[in-house]
Enzyme design. Structure first.
Site, PDB file in Angstrom:
ATOM      1  CE1 TYR A   1      31.966  28.938  12.129  1.00 40.08           C
ATOM      2  CE2 TYR A   1      32.135  26.554  12.417  1.00 40.08           C
ATOM      3  CZ  TYR A   1      31.962  27.822  12.953  1.00 40.08           C
ATOM      4  OH  TYR A   1      31.795  27.976  14.313  1.00 40.08           O
TER       5      TYR A   1
ATOM      6  CB  SER B   1      34.437  25.499  15.700  1.00 39.24           C
ATOM      7  OG  SER B   1      33.477  24.584  15.199  1.00 39.24           O
TER       8      SER B   1
END
Length: 379
Positions: free
Chosen positions: A224, A211
């Site tokens: 996250y 990500s």
């Protein structure tokens, strides 16, 4: 001092000029420079120029042939119920691969849509990356499929399953923190460990979906981002470990597509869980801000469509290269120009500028301290 600098600058210019000539002239340029250097007893400088030139030519003219898709080549993808996994499963099938799509719920709408493409080489199987028994069952299923035909080959495994929960770190319950760690980080590791013997046997490739948050973690996504940064570091380590067995490891950073993925679909439920765990002090301090923050996020999640293929040209161009290039890159990043600018400044700006840009980039509601808030005796 000035004479020294002038001499150093002249030497640097001469080296750069010779390197330019050598690269431009190719083999003949190398031969001429080598002959000239040896005649004038410039062995060290000539060796550097020749080495750099050869390296430049090899890089410039290296071939990266593409491996053709085939239904005998199987791709395993985790987290295919929706979003990126759903899209990659469809796209890989359209390319001509056979796809084994791991879904958390075989009755989900996404899984049912994928199952309808079985004639196009797409098969769904149940996989919960947080449960050891589910992983074992999945590995047995994959093994059985591959051994149905001696020509079947495990071409690639894509670790995509992921959970993203927005919320400042203090708000997150232990359950929400653990959920992201278990799915994103430990799930990726456990699936990789279980399927490693097959990766080695078939000399497959492994693509771990990372990500942008692994490269620059954003506020509200601290956990996250930590899990994705962990996957990125994990990929770096095993890339070297598995290379000697013929297994290629790729880190894949997809672009941003919040309105084409349901990764935020449960944001309302998550916010309710956070709110219910607030102490009276937190309720008083965060109340207005928390409401604005989650109203903004829930408005975004309400715009999310039902499972469908993500439309993003750069995403699939990079995905195809990672999948079929004979020598894939270690890292693929899909990002619009806006992301490129921001990430450049995130990396090279002083922290006070970087943090300002991060807040401008994420554009979340501003914090407002309650006027009637008084300090609590916490302990």
């Amino acid at each position: 001092m000035g004479v020294t600098l002038t001499k150093a600058a002249r030497t640097a210019f001469e080296i750069t000029n010779e390197l330019f000539i050598a690269v431009g002239s190719g083999i003949w340029g190398i031969a001429i420079l080598a002959n000239h250097g040896l005649k004038h007893n410039r062995f060290f400088g000539t060796s550097i120029i020749v080495s750099l030139t050869i390296a430049s030519l090899l890089f410039a003219f290296r071939t990266n042939e593409l491996c053709m898709p085939d239904r005998k080549k199987f791709i395993v993808i985790t987290g295919c119920d929706s979003g990126l996994g759903f899209s990659l499963a469809l796209h890989a099938s359209e390319m001509g691969f056979s796809v084994l799509a791991g879904c958390l719920n075989l009755e989900s709408e996404g899984a049912c849509i994928l199952a309808s493409h079985q004639k196009q080489g797409l098969i769904c199987f149940k996989l919960d990356v947080t449960q050891n028994q589910s992983i074992e069952n999945a590995m047995q299923f994959i093994h059985d499929v591959l051994t149905e035909d001696k020509n079947n080959e495990l071409w690639c495994v894509i670790n995509n399953a992921g959970v993203m929960i927005f919320g400042e770190f203090e708000w997150l319950t232990n359950n929400l923190i653990q959920q992201q760690i278990n799915v994103n980080l430990l799930g990726t590791m456990q699936v990789t460990k279980a399927i490693s013997p097959l990766l080695r046997k078939h000399k497959s490739r492994l693509i771990n979906v990372v990500s942008h948050c692994a490269l620059a973690t954003l506020p509200g996504l601290a956990v996250y981002g930590a899990t994705k940064a962990g996957i990125y570091a994990f990929s770096d380590g095993i890339r070297v470990e598995l290379a000697k067995y013929g297994v290629r490891v790729v880190s894949f950073v997809p672009g941003s597509f919040p309105f084409q993925s349901n990764i935020m679909l449960k944001q309302h439920d998550h916010s309710e869980e956070m709110r219910s765990a607030f102490t009276s002090e937190q309720e008083k301090f965060y109340g207005i801000y928390f409401k604005k923050y989650n109203s903004y996020l829930c408005a975004i999640s309400a715009m999310i469509k039902q499972p469908g293929k993500i439309y993003m040209k750069d995403l699939y161009e990079n995905f195809e290269n990672a999948l079929i290039a004979q020598h894939p890159k270690a890292l693929y990043i899909v990002e619009p120009m806006r992301y490129k600018y921001y990430h450049f400044f995130f990396k090279y700006s002083p922290y006070f500028i970087r943090d300002y840009l991060v807040n401008k980039f994420i554009m979340m509601p501003a914090f407002e301290r309650p006027e009637d808030y008084t300090e609590y005796d916490l302990y």
